[in-house]
Design an enzyme around this catalytic site. Structure first.
Site, PDB file in Angstrom:
ATOM      1  CG  MET A 136      -1.915  -1.530   1.208  1.00 54.52           C
ATOM      2  SD  MET A 136      -3.111  -1.371  -0.188  1.00 54.52           S
ATOM      3  CE  MET A 136      -3.380  -2.543   0.061  1.00 54.52           C
ATOM      4  CB  CYS A 137       4.224   2.020  -0.186  1.00 52.68           C
ATOM      5  SG  CYS A 137       4.817   1.497   1.709  1.00 52.68           S
ATOM      6  CG  HIS A 138       1.095   6.181  -1.930  1.00 50.72           C
ATOM      7  ND1 HIS A 138       0.200   6.550  -0.959  1.00 50.72           N
ATOM      8  CD2 HIS A 138      -0.044   7.004  -3.259  1.00 50.72           C
ATOM      9  CE1 HIS A 138      -0.378   6.413  -0.800  1.00 50.72           C
ATOM     10  NE2 HIS A 138      -1.008   6.369  -1.973  1.00 50.72           N
TER      11      HIS A 138
ATOM     12  CG  MET B 280       5.806   3.095   5.267  1.00 52.92           C
ATOM     13  SD  MET B 280       6.069   1.691   6.578  1.00 52.92           S
ATOM     14  CE  MET B 280       6.705  -0.176   5.950  1.00 52.92           C
ATOM     15  CD  GLU B 281       8.694   5.733   1.516  1.00 55.23           C
ATOM     16  OE1 GLU B 281       7.761   4.938   0.155  1.00 55.23           O
ATOM     17  OE2 GLU B 281       8.398   5.634   2.330  1.00 55.23           O
TER      18      GLU B 281
ATOM     19  CG  ASP C 276      24.145 -11.987   1.719  1.00 54.91           C
ATOM     20  OD1 ASP C 276      23.769 -13.168   1.803  1.00 54.91           O
ATOM     21  OD2 ASP C 276      24.037 -11.098   0.550  1.00 54.91           O
TER      22      ASP C 276
END
Length: 164
Positions: A75-77, A117-118, A132
């Site tokens: 749902m992120c733009h 969110m970014e 990793d």
């Protein structure tokens, strides 16, 4: 209580319509961390990890992740980001053999919706990339916590996490 805007008339998830919002400068800073052993700390510090410069690769991975957030969080733009900065800092306690990498990711835009969110994605992916690149040396690394530290801009105003 505010009205939930992430659901349509049928009660199903939808992407929020931000077209009515005011364009503002928006920033967000997220923090994550990864706890490593002394051998991993030495390799990162000395630049002797066989996969290369751990922080350089993690920094690029975090930047790439911030730019791709809308591709992996449903749902992120999609946003035109104007700046991304990722910094690493050691938090070391030699008495306890505590070697922690603190990761700060700052993301900026001028737009209709925020970049929390970014920033969270950038910090998380930077930590995952360190894991990793170092997992051959030790798999006992611990990632997190990951959290929003600060955000500015937008209808809901500024946020700064209170220190414990």
């Amino acid at each position: 209580m505010s009205e939930l805007t992430h659901f349509n008339e049928q009660g199903r998830a939808k992407m929020v319509d931000v077209s009515g919002k005011q364009e503002t400068v928006r920033t967000a800073i997220a923090k994550s961390s990864i706890l490593v052993n002394e051998r991993i700390y030495q390799q990162i510090s000395e630049g002797s990890n066989k996969k290369g410069d751990v922080f350089a690769v993690a920094q690029v991975a975090g930047i790439m992740a911030a730019k791709q957030t809308s591709s992996i969080i449903p749902m992120c733009h999609p946003l035109a980001l104007t700046g991304i900065n990722i910094q690493f800092e050691w938090n070391i306690d030699p008495n306890t053999a505590h070697y922690e990498v603190l990761i700060l990711a700052e993301v900026k835009t001028k737009g209709l919706t925020g970049v929390e969110m970014e920033a969270l994605t950038a910090a998380s992916v930077a930590a995952l990339t360190i894991y990793d690149m170092c997992k051959a040396v030790g798999k006992e690394m611990i990632i997190g916590p990951t959290m929003l530290m600060n955000k500015t801009g937008g209808k809901n105003g500024d946020f700064t996490r209170q220190q414990d």
